[in-house]
Design a protein around this motif. Structure first.
Motif, PDB file in Angstrom:
ATOM      1  N   VAL A 105       0.859  -1.030  -0.120  1.00  0.00           N
ATOM      2  CA  VAL A 105       0.004   0.086   0.167  1.00  0.00           C
ATOM      3  C   VAL A 105       0.822   1.180  -0.055  1.00  0.00           C
ATOM      4  CG1 VAL A 105      -1.384   1.451   1.289  1.00  0.00           C
ATOM      5  CG2 VAL A 105      -2.148  -1.198   0.999  1.00  0.00           C
ATOM      6  N   PHE A 106       1.921   1.386   0.773  1.00  0.00           N
ATOM      7  CA  PHE A 106       2.607   2.447   0.888  1.00  0.00           C
ATOM      8  C   PHE A 106       3.423   2.718  -0.205  1.00  0.00           C
ATOM      9  CE2 PHE A 106       6.409   4.779   1.866  1.00  0.00           C
ATOM     10  CZ  PHE A 106       6.174   5.937   3.002  1.00  0.00           C
ATOM     11  N   GLU A 107       3.947   1.796  -0.835  1.00  0.00           N
ATOM     12  CA  GLU A 107       4.760   2.031  -2.186  1.00  0.00           C
ATOM     13  C   GLU A 107       3.847   2.168  -3.347  1.00  0.00           C
ATOM     14  OE1 GLU A 107       8.140  -1.713  -0.844  1.00  0.00           O
ATOM     15  OE2 GLU A 107       6.109  -2.005  -1.909  1.00  0.00           O
ATOM     16  N   ASN A 108       2.756   1.771  -3.094  1.00  0.00           N
ATOM     17  CA  ASN A 108       1.755   2.088  -4.490  1.00  0.00           C
ATOM     18  C   ASN A 108       1.603   3.604  -4.364  1.00  0.00           C
ATOM     19  OD1 ASN A 108       0.115   0.053  -6.568  1.00  0.00           O
ATOM     20  ND2 ASN A 108       0.430  -0.983  -4.308  1.00  0.00           N
ATOM     21  N   VAL A 109       1.310   4.232  -3.229  1.00  0.00           N
ATOM     22  CA  VAL A 109       0.730   5.771  -3.140  1.00  0.00           C
ATOM     23  C   VAL A 109       1.898   6.342  -3.289  1.00  0.00           C
ATOM     24  CG1 VAL A 109      -0.112   7.121  -1.477  1.00  0.00           C
ATOM     25  CG2 VAL A 109      -1.038   5.042  -1.458  1.00  0.00           C
ATOM     26  N   GLU A 110       3.147   5.845  -3.088  1.00  0.00           N
ATOM     27  CA  GLU A 110       4.454   6.478  -3.323  1.00  0.00           C
ATOM     28  C   GLU A 110       5.006   6.786  -4.403  1.00  0.00           C
ATOM     29  OE1 GLU A 110       8.741   6.553  -0.909  1.00  0.00           O
ATOM     30  OE2 GLU A 110       7.856   4.448  -1.794  1.00  0.00           O
ATOM     31  N   MET A 111       4.278   5.901  -5.288  1.00  0.00           N
ATOM     32  CA  MET A 111       4.921   5.914  -6.718  1.00  0.00           C
ATOM     33  C   MET A 111       4.882   7.133  -7.574  1.00  0.00           C
ATOM     34  SD  MET A 111       6.461   3.857  -8.896  1.00  0.00           S
ATOM     35  CE  MET A 111       6.298   2.209  -8.213  1.00  0.00           C
ATOM     36  N   PRO A 112       3.870   7.955  -7.787  1.00  0.00           N
ATOM     37  CA  PRO A 112       3.879   9.068  -8.289  1.00  0.00           C
ATOM     38  C   PRO A 112       4.583  10.314  -7.782  1.00  0.00           C
ATOM     39  CG  PRO A 112       1.950   8.843  -7.128  1.00  0.00           C
ATOM     40  CD  PRO A 112       2.525   7.598  -7.125  1.00  0.00           C
ATOM     41  N   LEU A 113       5.017  10.188  -6.514  1.00  0.00           N
ATOM     42  CA  LEU A 113       6.123  11.055  -5.611  1.00  0.00           C
ATOM     43  C   LEU A 113       7.409  10.761  -6.328  1.00  0.00           C
ATOM     44  CD1 LEU A 113       4.237  11.297  -2.418  1.00  0.00           C
ATOM     45  CD2 LEU A 113       3.800  12.723  -4.192  1.00  0.00           C
ATOM     46  N   ILE A 114       7.481   9.686  -6.549  1.00  0.00           N
ATOM     47  CA  ILE A 114       8.859   8.989  -6.997  1.00  0.00           C
ATOM     48  C   ILE A 114       9.253   9.829  -8.475  1.00  0.00           C
ATOM     49  CG2 ILE A 114      10.475   7.150  -7.734  1.00  0.00           C
ATOM     50  CD1 ILE A 114       9.236   5.457  -5.410  1.00  0.00           C
ATOM     51  N   TYR A 115       8.205   9.599  -9.373  1.00  0.00           N
ATOM     52  CA  TYR A 115       8.108  10.338 -10.645  1.00  0.00           C
ATOM     53  C   TYR A 115       8.598  11.603 -10.648  1.00  0.00           C
ATOM     54  CZ  TYR A 115       6.332   5.759 -12.491  1.00  0.00           C
ATOM     55  OH  TYR A 115       6.170   4.304 -12.481  1.00  0.00           O
ATOM     56  N   LEU A 116       8.072  12.253  -9.542  1.00  0.00           N
ATOM     57  CA  LEU A 116       8.189  13.866  -9.355  1.00  0.00           C
ATOM     58  C   LEU A 116       9.377  14.071  -8.897  1.00  0.00           C
ATOM     59  CD1 LEU A 116       4.547  14.998  -8.016  1.00  0.00           C
ATOM     60  CD2 LEU A 116       5.806  15.413 -10.316  1.00  0.00           C
ATOM     61  N   LYS A 117      10.243  13.109  -8.447  1.00  0.00           N
ATOM     62  CA  LYS A 117      11.704  13.214  -7.893  1.00  0.00           C
ATOM     63  C   LYS A 117      11.596  13.878  -6.613  1.00  0.00           C
ATOM     64  CE  LYS A 117      13.668  13.011 -12.166  1.00  0.00           C
ATOM     65  NZ  LYS A 117      14.710  13.957 -13.340  1.00  0.00           N
ATOM     66  N   MET A 118      10.765  13.762  -5.694  1.00  0.00           N
ATOM     67  CA  MET A 118      10.453  14.254  -4.328  1.00  0.00           C
ATOM     68  C   MET A 118      11.398  13.344  -3.374  1.00  0.00           C
ATOM     69  SD  MET A 118       6.987  14.434  -2.194  1.00  0.00           S
ATOM     70  CE  MET A 118       6.247  15.710  -3.258  1.00  0.00           C
ATOM     71  N   SER A 119      12.158  13.998  -2.563  1.00  0.00           N
ATOM     72  CA  SER A 119      13.142  13.636  -1.486  1.00  0.00           C
ATOM     73  C   SER A 119      12.295  12.435  -0.796  1.00  0.00           C
ATOM     74  CB  SER A 119      13.658  14.468  -0.663  1.00  0.00           C
ATOM     75  OG  SER A 119      12.614  14.829   0.115  1.00  0.00           O
ATOM     76  N   ALA A 120      13.162  11.268  -0.117  1.00  0.00           N
ATOM     77  CA  ALA A 120      12.439  10.126   0.345  1.00  0.00           C
ATOM     78  C   ALA A 120      11.803  10.586   1.950  1.00  0.00           C
ATOM     79  CB  ALA A 120      13.690   9.332   1.040  1.00  0.00           C
ATOM     80  N   SER A 121      12.354  11.742   2.415  1.00  0.00           N
ATOM     81  CA  SER A 121      11.659  12.320   3.727  1.00  0.00           C
ATOM     82  C   SER A 121      10.252  12.515   3.253  1.00  0.00           C
ATOM     83  CB  SER A 121      12.595  12.979   4.482  1.00  0.00           C
ATOM     84  OG  SER A 121      12.817  14.317   3.458  1.00  0.00           O
ATOM     85  N   GLU A 122      10.343  13.422   2.218  1.00  0.00           N
ATOM     86  CA  GLU A 122       9.090  14.189   1.864  1.00  0.00           C
ATOM     87  C   GLU A 122       8.036  13.316   1.201  1.00  0.00           C
ATOM     88  OE1 GLU A 122       9.872  18.606   0.093  1.00  0.00           O
ATOM     89  OE2 GLU A 122      11.129  16.793  -1.063  1.00  0.00           O
ATOM     90  N   ARG A 123       8.478  12.150   0.643  1.00  0.00           N
ATOM     91  CA  ARG A 123       7.524  11.155   0.169  1.00  0.00           C
ATOM     92  C   ARG A 123       6.982  10.358   1.445  1.00  0.00           C
ATOM     93  NH1 ARG A 123      11.843   9.496  -3.270  1.00  0.00           N
ATOM     94  NH2 ARG A 123      11.787   7.538  -2.295  1.00  0.00           N
ATOM     95  N   LYS A 124       7.874  10.127   2.632  1.00  0.00           N
ATOM     96  CA  LYS A 124       7.352   9.518   3.627  1.00  0.00           C
ATOM     97  C   LYS A 124       6.303  10.171   4.343  1.00  0.00           C
ATOM     98  CE  LYS A 124       8.983   6.930   7.557  1.00  0.00           C
ATOM     99  NZ  LYS A 124       7.988   7.567   8.545  1.00  0.00           N
ATOM    100  N   ALA A 125       6.539  11.366   4.782  1.00  0.00           N
ATOM    101  CA  ALA A 125       5.667  12.432   5.348  1.00  0.00           C
ATOM    102  C   ALA A 125       4.333  12.382   4.531  1.00  0.00           C
ATOM    103  CB  ALA A 125       6.301  13.580   5.597  1.00  0.00           C
ATOM    104  N   ARG A 126       4.599  12.616   3.239  1.00  0.00           N
ATOM    105  CA  ARG A 126       3.228  13.027   2.447  1.00  0.00           C
ATOM    106  C   ARG A 126       2.423  11.705   2.221  1.00  0.00           C
ATOM    107  NH1 ARG A 126       2.069  15.805  -2.271  1.00  0.00           N
ATOM    108  NH2 ARG A 126       3.609  17.320  -1.565  1.00  0.00           N
ATOM    109  N   VAL A 127       2.790  10.453   2.208  1.00  0.00           N
ATOM    110  CA  VAL A 127       2.266   9.420   2.135  1.00  0.00           C
ATOM    111  C   VAL A 127       1.518   8.655   3.288  1.00  0.00           C
ATOM    112  CG1 VAL A 127       2.390   6.843   1.570  1.00  0.00           C
ATOM    113  CG2 VAL A 127       3.534   8.361   0.304  1.00  0.00           C
ATOM    114  N   GLU A 128       2.468   8.969   4.476  1.00  0.00           N
ATOM    115  CA  GLU A 128       1.754   8.826   5.814  1.00  0.00           C
ATOM    116  C   GLU A 128       0.750   9.664   6.114  1.00  0.00           C
ATOM    117  OE1 GLU A 128       2.478   6.214   7.886  1.00  0.00           O
ATOM    118  OE2 GLU A 128       4.491   5.718   7.341  1.00  0.00           O
ATOM    119  N   ALA A 129       0.569  10.754   5.690  1.00  0.00           N
ATOM    120  CA  ALA A 129      -0.506  11.756   6.034  1.00  0.00           C
ATOM    121  C   ALA A 129      -1.655  11.395   5.191  1.00  0.00           C
ATOM    122  CB  ALA A 129      -0.073  13.176   5.736  1.00  0.00           C
ATOM    123  N   ILE A 130      -1.429  10.935   3.909  1.00  0.00           N
ATOM    124  CA  ILE A 130      -2.557  10.621   3.230  1.00  0.00           C
ATOM    125  C   ILE A 130      -3.367   9.417   3.420  1.00  0.00           C
ATOM    126  CG2 ILE A 130      -3.307   9.824   0.772  1.00  0.00           C
ATOM    127  CD1 ILE A 130      -1.087  11.947  -0.111  1.00  0.00           C
TER     128      ILE A 130
END
Length: 231
Positions: free
Chosen positions: A100-125
């Protein structure tokens, strides 16, 4: 946000020419929730695919966020979709090999968001979608309603201004379907523009405006807030 003029889409095979859309004028203002309805084969999903920059029209024009995107190349359409458009489909379209986490994270990887930003964004969503307790589970371990929550979480991960939903409750029971529609309504109230294809009048009732297609043409528009029918 969305403006099409005389939008036409023709599918050509060796022997058959099929007109899926015929000079469609379709406008959506920022912050609207619009439902597209009509019988199977009337052009609903074709219109959504063009609006979502998944396909180009045969003729006519399409302005998205003030930019003429009518004849963009695939690479250009892909670049414009990123961060601007989120998609929710009837079939969920989750990646089976990712949790689940990785599925939601995928578009943020494409946007080249940092790992820490991705984690915080996905956890909140995930917390907002009430699916955080399933973050390490895989799609096959989730119910249909949970999978659609994950799909919505993935669609909004990049905070797009537009969400396109194609039969988002089609594979859900009435309880889970209602929860999904409430989530979409909540996102719309916060400013996200939503265009939804549906066969369900119940789901369409959540929209501000209902556009009815028949044989590739818009035949009526119902503006619910005014109780007005335009022909």
């Amino acid at each position: 946000m969305i403006k099409t003029q005389k939008l036409t889409k023709i599918f050509q095979t060796d022997e058959i020419e099929t007109s899926a859309l015929n000079e469609v004028n379709f406008n959506v203002q920022k912050g609207e929730f619009v439902a597209i309805m009509g019988p199977s084969g009337c052009g609903k999903s074709t219109l959504l695919n063009i609006v979502g920059l998944l396909d180009n029209p045969t003729s006519g024009s399409y302005i998205f966020n003030g930019v003429d995107v009518t004849n963009l190349r695939e690479s250009q359409r892909t670049g414009l979709r990123k961060g601007n458009i989120g998609f929710v489909f009837q079939s969920f379209n989750l990646i089976d090999e990712l949790n689940v986490f990785e599925n939601v994270e995928m578009p943020l990887i494409y946007l080249k968001m940092s790992a820490s930003e991705r984690k915080a964004r996905v956890e909140a969503i995930l917390e907002r979608m009430k699916i955080s307790h399933r973050r390490k589970h895989f799609p096959r371990q989730l119910s249909g309603g949970q999978q659609q929550r994950v799909a919505i979480a993935r669609a909004v991960a990049a905070n797009p201004g537009l969400i396109l939903a194609d039969e988002p409750t089609g594979n859900l029971d009435s309880k889970n379907g209602l929860e999904v529609m409430n989530l979409l309504t909540e996102l719309n109230r916060e400013g996200t523009t939503i265009v939804m294809v549906t066969h369900s009048m119940h789901d369409a009732d959540f929209a501000h405006r209902i556009v009815n297609l028949f044989d590739g043409q818009i035949i009526t528009e119902v503006k619910k807030q005014m109780g007005e029918i335009q022909i």
